[in-house]
Design an enzyme around this catalytic site. Structure first.
Site, PDB file in Angstrom:
ATOM      1  CG  LEU A  84      -2.776  -6.596   0.660  1.00 37.30           C
ATOM      2  CD1 LEU A  84      -1.561  -6.098   0.830  1.00 37.30           C
ATOM      3  CD2 LEU A  84      -3.595  -6.872   2.120  1.00 37.30           C
TER       4      LEU A  84
ATOM      5  CG  HIS B  23      -0.624   1.272  -2.284  1.00 36.45           C
ATOM      6  ND1 HIS B  23      -1.571   1.344  -1.256  1.00 36.45           N
ATOM      7  CD2 HIS B  23      -1.463   1.820  -3.424  1.00 36.45           C
ATOM      8  CE1 HIS B  23      -2.815   1.480  -1.659  1.00 36.45           C
ATOM      9  NE2 HIS B  23      -2.636   1.784  -2.913  1.00 36.45           N
TER      10      HIS B  23
END
Ligand code: AMP
Length: 288
Positions: free
Chosen positions: A192, A46
């Site tokens: 991830l 992110h």
């Protein structure tokens, strides 16, 4: 209502009105705006999108909203990690505003509209999560219409999602540029994901092999193997690692996600996988 600046150092908007007020003030100064939509439980994947936003716009909004409509009843909506305070700390000094609405604000009583796409949303994830992309398209359209950003950034981790959003924005003449960000991975190559916290140590070890099998399967097709042979072999290897269920391992046209009729890539191609280990469903993809 003023922005919520008391709980965290970074400002948080909780309603469309608060968000629009902040964006309007930036617009008055002539500043450009980027939006990074997330469901929170932020990790380096992110944050790489946030970095990309900062490079491409004057102000960055990160939305944090675990969108109920993109989860099927049997999926992990309730269990999905919610870590707002930690997320806010990670965004401090990086983003300019968090937009964290509650579900009633996004979907007030009487809410009746759904955006659904044919074509690109139908195969792969669309087969196994038939209501998922309608939930995603609708919430992303709402987030974009609320923030009216110049750009919105999505990770290549959710490759099909990125293609669905690009298609929707083109089809609906939404004047926001869609950028994709590369997949961030652990040292062993595991992509991830906020869902990696569900993995037991043993599952985590097997999960780290998924990207290796993807890369080798892609390489064997690039070296001349047929798509069906290579993906059948790759699929067996994934199951041998301890994954209980392989939803799909496919090589598709990277933009339309259509299958290649002659079993060999004849246009830019992508290998995509979804598989379940324990109670965790993992997805990954890479270019062929
Ligand atoms: P999520 O919070 O899982 O909905 O993800 C929010 C955004 O972050 C989506 O655009 C994802 O594709 C992106 N994202 C998630 N994981 C990664 C990753 N490992 N690398 C890059 N982007 C990611």
């Amino acid at each position: 209502m003023p922005l919520d600046t008391e709980s965290y150092e970074i400002s948080v908007a909780r309603s469309a009105a608060d968000l629009r007020e902040a964006v309007a003030a930036w617009r008055k100064e002539g500043l450009s705006v980027a939006l990074v939509p997330t469901m929170g439980a932020l990790h380096e994947g992110h944050l790489s999108l946030v970095d990309q936003a900062r490079k491409n716009a004057d102000r960055t909004i990160v939305s944090i909203f675990v969108n109920p409509t993109q989860f099927a009843p049997n999926e992990d909506f309730s269990a999905y990690p919610r870590t707002e305070a930690a997320d806010a700390a990670k965004l401090e000094g990086k983003a300019d505003l968090i937009f964290a609405p509650n579900a009633d604000d996004m979907y007030p009583e009487g809410f009746s509209t759904t955006i659904s796409l044919t074509g690109v949303s139908e195969p792969l994830e669309g087969t196994f999560r038939p209501t998922h992309f309608a939930g995603v398209a609708t919430v992303v359209a709402k987030l974009i219409l609320r923030a009216m950003p110049d750009i919105a950034i999505f990770g290549e981790k959710d490759w099909q999602q990125l293609m669905v959003i690009r298609r929707m924005v083109a089809d609906l003449d939404i004047p926001t540029q869609i950028l994709g960000g590369p997949i961030m991975r652990e040292p062993d190559g595991l992509a991830l994901s906020s869902r990696n916290v569900y993995l037991s140590p043993e599952e985590r070890k097997s999960a780290g092999q998924l990207n290796v099998i993807l890369r080798e399967t892609a390489a064997s097709v690039a070296n001349g193997a047929s798509i069906s042979d290579a993906t059948a072999k790759g699929g067996k290897r994934i199951l041998a690692l301890g994954f209980e269920k392989l939803d799909y391992l496919e090589i598709r046209d990277s933009t339309s996600l259509a299958a290649f009729p002659d079993d060999r890539p004849t246009a830019p191609a992508r290998i995509l996988v979804a598989a379940k280990i324990g109670k965790t469903r993992l997805i990954d993809n890479m270019p062929v």
